[in-house]
Motif scaffolding. Structure first.
Motif, PDB file in Angstrom:
ATOM      1  N   GLU B 146     -48.086  46.600   2.566  1.00 12.26           N
ATOM      2  CA  GLU B 146     -46.808  47.288   2.673  1.00 12.26           C
ATOM      3  C   GLU B 146     -46.770  48.095   3.984  1.00 12.26           C
ATOM      4  OE1 GLU B 146     -45.917  48.225  -1.351  1.00 12.26           O
ATOM      5  OE2 GLU B 146     -44.312  46.823  -0.821  1.00 12.26           O
ATOM      6  N   GLU B 147     -47.904  48.706   4.269  1.00 14.44           N
ATOM      7  CA  GLU B 147     -48.026  49.442   5.526  1.00 14.44           C
ATOM      8  C   GLU B 147     -47.789  48.500   6.712  1.00 14.44           C
ATOM      9  OE1 GLU B 147     -51.742  51.412   7.815  1.00 14.44           O
ATOM     10  OE2 GLU B 147     -51.698  51.727   5.646  1.00 14.44           O
ATOM     11  N   TRP B 148     -48.405  47.346   6.633  1.00  8.95           N
ATOM     12  CA  TRP B 148     -48.259  46.349   7.707  1.00  8.95           C
ATOM     13  C   TRP B 148     -46.813  45.880   7.834  1.00  8.95           C
ATOM     14  CZ3 TRP B 148     -46.929  41.138   6.670  1.00  8.95           C
ATOM     15  CH2 TRP B 148     -46.950  40.296   7.790  1.00  8.95           C
ATOM     16  N   ALA B 150     -44.169  47.399   7.059  1.00  9.27           N
ATOM     17  CA  ALA B 150     -43.240  48.440   7.496  1.00  9.27           C
ATOM     18  C   ALA B 150     -43.201  48.524   9.019  1.00  9.27           C
ATOM     19  CB  ALA B 150     -43.644  49.784   6.901  1.00  9.27           C
ATOM     20  N   ALA B 151     -44.331  48.173   9.645  1.00 10.17           N
ATOM     21  CA  ALA B 151     -44.389  48.213  11.108  1.00 10.17           C
ATOM     22  C   ALA B 151     -43.552  47.080  11.692  1.00 10.17           C
ATOM     23  CB  ALA B 151     -45.843  48.080  11.555  1.00 10.17           C
ATOM     24  N   PRO B 152     -43.012  47.292  12.878  1.00  9.41           N
ATOM     25  CA  PRO B 152     -42.205  46.225  13.482  1.00  9.41           C
ATOM     26  C   PRO B 152     -43.087  45.027  13.832  1.00  9.41           C
ATOM     27  CG  PRO B 152     -42.629  47.969  15.064  1.00  9.41           C
ATOM     28  CD  PRO B 152     -43.136  48.465  13.742  1.00  9.41           C
ATOM     29  N   ALA B 153     -42.522  43.839  13.748  1.00  9.38           N
ATOM     30  CA  ALA B 153     -43.272  42.620  14.046  1.00  9.38           C
ATOM     31  C   ALA B 153     -43.503  42.524  15.548  1.00  9.38           C
ATOM     32  CB  ALA B 153     -42.518  41.394  13.550  1.00  9.38           C
ATOM     33  N   THR B 154     -44.778  42.517  15.939  1.00 10.94           N
ATOM     34  CA  THR B 154     -45.103  42.412  17.362  1.00 10.94           C
ATOM     35  C   THR B 154     -45.600  41.001  17.668  1.00 10.94           C
ATOM     36  OG1 THR B 154     -47.348  43.109  16.903  1.00 10.94           O
ATOM     37  CG2 THR B 154     -45.773  44.830  17.481  1.00 10.94           C
ATOM     38  N   ARG B 164     -41.476  41.862   5.832  1.00 13.42           N
ATOM     39  CA  ARG B 164     -41.127  42.241   4.443  1.00 13.42           C
ATOM     40  C   ARG B 164     -40.867  41.003   3.594  1.00 13.42           C
ATOM     41  NH1 ARG B 164     -40.999  47.406   4.032  1.00 13.42           N
ATOM     42  NH2 ARG B 164     -41.745  47.390   1.890  1.00 13.42           N
ATOM     43  N   GLU B 165     -40.035  40.106   4.142  1.00 14.08           N
ATOM     44  CA  GLU B 165     -39.665  38.911   3.380  1.00 14.08           C
ATOM     45  C   GLU B 165     -40.884  38.025   3.123  1.00 14.08           C
ATOM     46  OE1 GLU B 165     -36.759  37.730   6.179  1.00 14.08           O
ATOM     47  OE2 GLU B 165     -35.055  38.306   4.941  1.00 14.08           O
ATOM     48  N   ASP B 185     -51.102  30.649   1.810  1.00 19.29           N
ATOM     49  CA  ASP B 185     -50.110  31.545   2.403  1.00 19.29           C
ATOM     50  C   ASP B 185     -50.579  32.994   2.315  1.00 19.29           C
ATOM     51  OD1 ASP B 185     -47.345  29.589   2.186  1.00 19.29           O
ATOM     52  OD2 ASP B 185     -49.031  29.174   0.872  1.00 19.29           O
ATOM     53  N   ARG B 186     -51.156  33.337   1.160  1.00 17.91           N
ATOM     54  CA  ARG B 186     -51.620  34.714   1.001  1.00 17.91           C
ATOM     55  C   ARG B 186     -52.765  35.018   1.955  1.00 17.91           C
ATOM     56  NH1 ARG B 186     -49.817  33.890  -4.507  1.00 17.91           N
ATOM     57  NH2 ARG B 186     -51.630  32.635  -5.036  1.00 17.91           N
ATOM     58  N   TYR B 187     -53.703  34.087   2.061  1.00 20.89           N
ATOM     59  CA  TYR B 187     -54.820  34.319   2.968  1.00 20.89           C
ATOM     60  C   TYR B 187     -54.332  34.435   4.416  1.00 20.89           C
ATOM     61  CZ  TYR B 187     -59.034  33.746   5.674  1.00 20.89           C
ATOM     62  OH  TYR B 187     -60.037  33.935   6.582  1.00 20.89           O
ATOM     63  N   GLU B 188     -53.418  33.579   4.793  1.00 22.83           N
ATOM     64  CA  GLU B 188     -52.906  33.604   6.170  1.00 22.83           C
ATOM     65  C   GLU B 188     -52.195  34.916   6.463  1.00 22.83           C
ATOM     66  OE1 GLU B 188     -53.961  31.618   8.243  1.00 22.83           O
ATOM     67  OE2 GLU B 188     -53.642  29.500   7.808  1.00 22.83           O
ATOM     68  N   LEU B 189     -51.475  35.420   5.470  1.00 22.54           N
ATOM     69  CA  LEU B 189     -50.787  36.698   5.659  1.00 22.54           C
ATOM     70  C   LEU B 189     -51.799  37.820   5.853  1.00 22.54           C
ATOM     71  CD1 LEU B 189     -47.689  37.316   5.564  1.00 22.54           C
ATOM     72  CD2 LEU B 189     -48.150  38.474   3.417  1.00 22.54           C
ATOM     73  N   LEU B 190     -52.847  37.815   5.044  1.00 20.49           N
ATOM     74  CA  LEU B 190     -53.881  38.837   5.169  1.00 20.49           C
ATOM     75  C   LEU B 190     -54.560  38.735   6.531  1.00 20.49           C
ATOM     76  CD1 LEU B 190     -55.415  38.656   1.590  1.00 20.49           C
ATOM     77  CD2 LEU B 190     -54.150  40.566   2.589  1.00 20.49           C
ATOM     78  N   TYR B 191     -54.776  37.504   6.973  1.00 23.09           N
ATOM     79  CA  TYR B 191     -55.386  37.284   8.282  1.00 23.09           C
ATOM     80  C   TYR B 191     -54.489  37.862   9.365  1.00 23.09           C
ATOM     81  CZ  TYR B 191     -57.465  34.816  12.248  1.00 23.09           C
ATOM     82  OH  TYR B 191     -58.047  34.514  13.444  1.00 23.09           O
ATOM     83  N   GLU B 192     -53.235  37.528   9.284  1.00 23.54           N
ATOM     84  CA  GLU B 192     -52.295  37.987  10.301  1.00 23.54           C
ATOM     85  C   GLU B 192     -52.173  39.499  10.308  1.00 23.54           C
ATOM     86  OE1 GLU B 192     -48.738  35.603  10.266  1.00 23.54           O
ATOM     87  OE2 GLU B 192     -47.753  37.195  11.414  1.00 23.54           O
TER      88      GLU B 192
END
Lengths: 323, 323
Positions: B146-148, B150-154, B164-165, B185-192
């Motif tokens: 959630e913290e991630w 909230a930050a703008p996508a760089t 968020r989506e 997808d979940r792992y990739e998101l965590l990686y990113e």
DNA sequence: TCAAAAGTGTTATCCTTACACCCATGT
DNA sequence: ACATGGGTGTAAGGATAACACTTTTGA
């Protein structure tokens, strides 16, 4: 690993699909001087492109003049014996991709670079069941396969199933059902039976005794037809659980256009009303309020894809019923 | 293509899965001197092995002492930036494979070569919902994500969806549902988001402000955890439309054992009776007539897989219902 | 006799399939 | 008016999801 190991090259190859009216079309390039048609493709160089997808898009752009849109990896093929490498040449491994575009976006561009769209069923005439069971099955294909399956299996590889069983699984013989998703399995069986040109080219002997070799669909360069078979299979399967069909539609469309597009891809006929209810209850589209009068009868309401569905449910699609 | 292009090497990597009791296990090798666990893998050399699969089986045999059984290609990964190549070293492209085996076949052999089976949820603790929603989600994972978000996508890459989506699509936040198939997808998101060790190792900066870095599952060598995530996702999806589960079962088994195995893989609880009816109406199994008394209560009837189903229907599986 | 696990019966609900019919436009 | 394609209502059948209950063993 010693440094003298065979050099390996990675080829990126794209099956780029669009639908025009009720015909699914494939973008094929460079059929000019060469007899055989091929897909846009080129080697992957990690220095130039950070990912496969970036490399692929670059090759497509260069060879056809258009942007690929939706892209998805299919499979990586590496068999030696297909695409026999010339002495000293690198061993080529192909990564096949599926790309989807909208017809209007592109038409002109491609032609100017020597690339063009062709109906994909020219390469797989037995895959189009929209006007009933294709004749080629009973006149040519199944008789030849039956002949092949009657012969003892002389295969190198150990196979868990007999030729007969494999034939029954892939093709509709003796009452076994047609499964429109098994496009690749069918092509592979034909290849193994030596019934497609590519198999002979790769040095596989013709398995049948026919004098005249029947033409079972138009052949392609290298392993491109295999990649196209993989693409069709994947697309037919994916239709049912992801809303990929809309990658092929214009921004606005009538429900009949949508149905024709789905039928074009899946190669079979759908029940009009059930199709509509399906689309409606899945809430995949919303009316624009406009109508189109281009089709000759009563004007049709126009719809657009509800992009929101991507965020609502885990995975909507169009699990098509029969007929 | 000039001859000075970067040398490419193809790495074959296998996620070999078995189930022991109610625990899904992964075969991992060579954790001896190195801290990190890795999957059996090795380079593909076309001179030695005609196909990827043959090469893969050879590597698995050499490194673990056992035969791989059912094997299927997953995906080919080629991103530069993951697995940064040392200067002058070849660029490595990994082809991931999924393999399924039966536990009894193998136990001892593997250990003698330094390989062993480990519960796969050690690498993905948030994927095991059999005892309800895992704590790690609410205590650690979702707050960090959630913290991630909230930050703008760089991001370098253009992304169609906001952070968020994407978070809502992958993880159960704010009422969005859990989809057990979105493992990758979940792992990739965590990686990113820089929340898994592999991301930091690859030079991605930690995206959060936490002093202590939480351990989100055990890390693995190179991109092996990504391949495992792909394997789990594929297996969970495939269960539902192909009878692959039986590749993990002994020749004879009780229905409860079958259910526990499916639950182990899919990571969720199933309704006993509905599961049984499903198996029965799909005619996937037949009783052997014997019973097993090993489980402490009433003796259970033993069943075996009906191999014939492979030839009857196009594609049977176990589309699992909920709870 | 009690705990533990196997195995069964039944109902409400939803989705799929298939039928047949009405509507709005151009010619 | 009629041909052409657009669009709808509704009922039968089957698959799902959720109930709670009986049976057979070992301790």
């Amino acid at each position: 690993m010693d440094d003298t190991s065979t050099r390996i090259e990675i080829g990126l190859t794209a099956a780029i699909v669009a639908v025009e009216g009720d015909e699914p079309m494939l973008l094929a390039a460079g059929s000019g001087s060469e007899k055989l048609i091929g897909l846009p493709s080129g080697p992957f160089d990690p220095r130039e492109h950070r990912t496969f997808e970036i490399g692929l898009r670059a090759w497509v752009k260069a060879q056809t003049g258009l942007s690929a849109g939706y892209v998805e990896q299919l499979y990586t093929f590496g068999d030696r014996g297909r695409q026999v490498p010339a002495d000293g040449a690198p061993h080529v491994v192909s990564i096949g991709y599926l790309a989807l575009t909208r017809m209007p976006d592109i038409a002109g561009l491609a032609a100017s670079v020597g690339a063009g769209f062709r109906p994909w069923y020219r390469f797989f005439p037995w895959e189009d069941w929209r006007n009933g069971r294709p004749d080629i099955l009973d006149t040519t294909l199944i008789p030849l396969l039956e002949e092949w399956s009657a012969a003892p299996a002389t295969d190198e590889t150990v196979r868990p199933l007999s030729r007969r069983e494999r034939l029954r699984l892939c093709f509709p013989v003796g009452g076994s059902p047609w499964d429109e998703e098994k496009v690749l399995d069918r092509y592979e069986l034909l290849y193994e039976a030596g019934l497609v040109e590519e198999a002979l080219r790769d040095g596989r002997s013709a398995a049948n005794a026919w004098g005249e070799r029947p033409q079972l669909g138009e052949a392609m360069r290298l392993d491109h037809r295999r990649i196209l078979a993989t693409a069709i299979a994947r697309l037919r399967a994916k239709l049912k659980y992801r809303p990929v069909i809309f990658e092929l539609m214009a921004a606005e469309f009538t429900l009949t256009e949508l149905q024709l597009t789905v039928e074009a891809i899946s190669g079979r006929h759908l029940h009009k009303q059930n199709f509509r209810r399906l689309v409606e209850t899945a809430a995949l589209v919303e009316p624009t309020g406009e109508t189109s009068m281009t089709t000759g009868g009563r004007p049709a309401a126009l719809f657009r894809f509800r992009r929101e569905v991507m965020q609502e449910r885990p995975a909507p699609g169009l699990r098509l019923g029969g007929r």
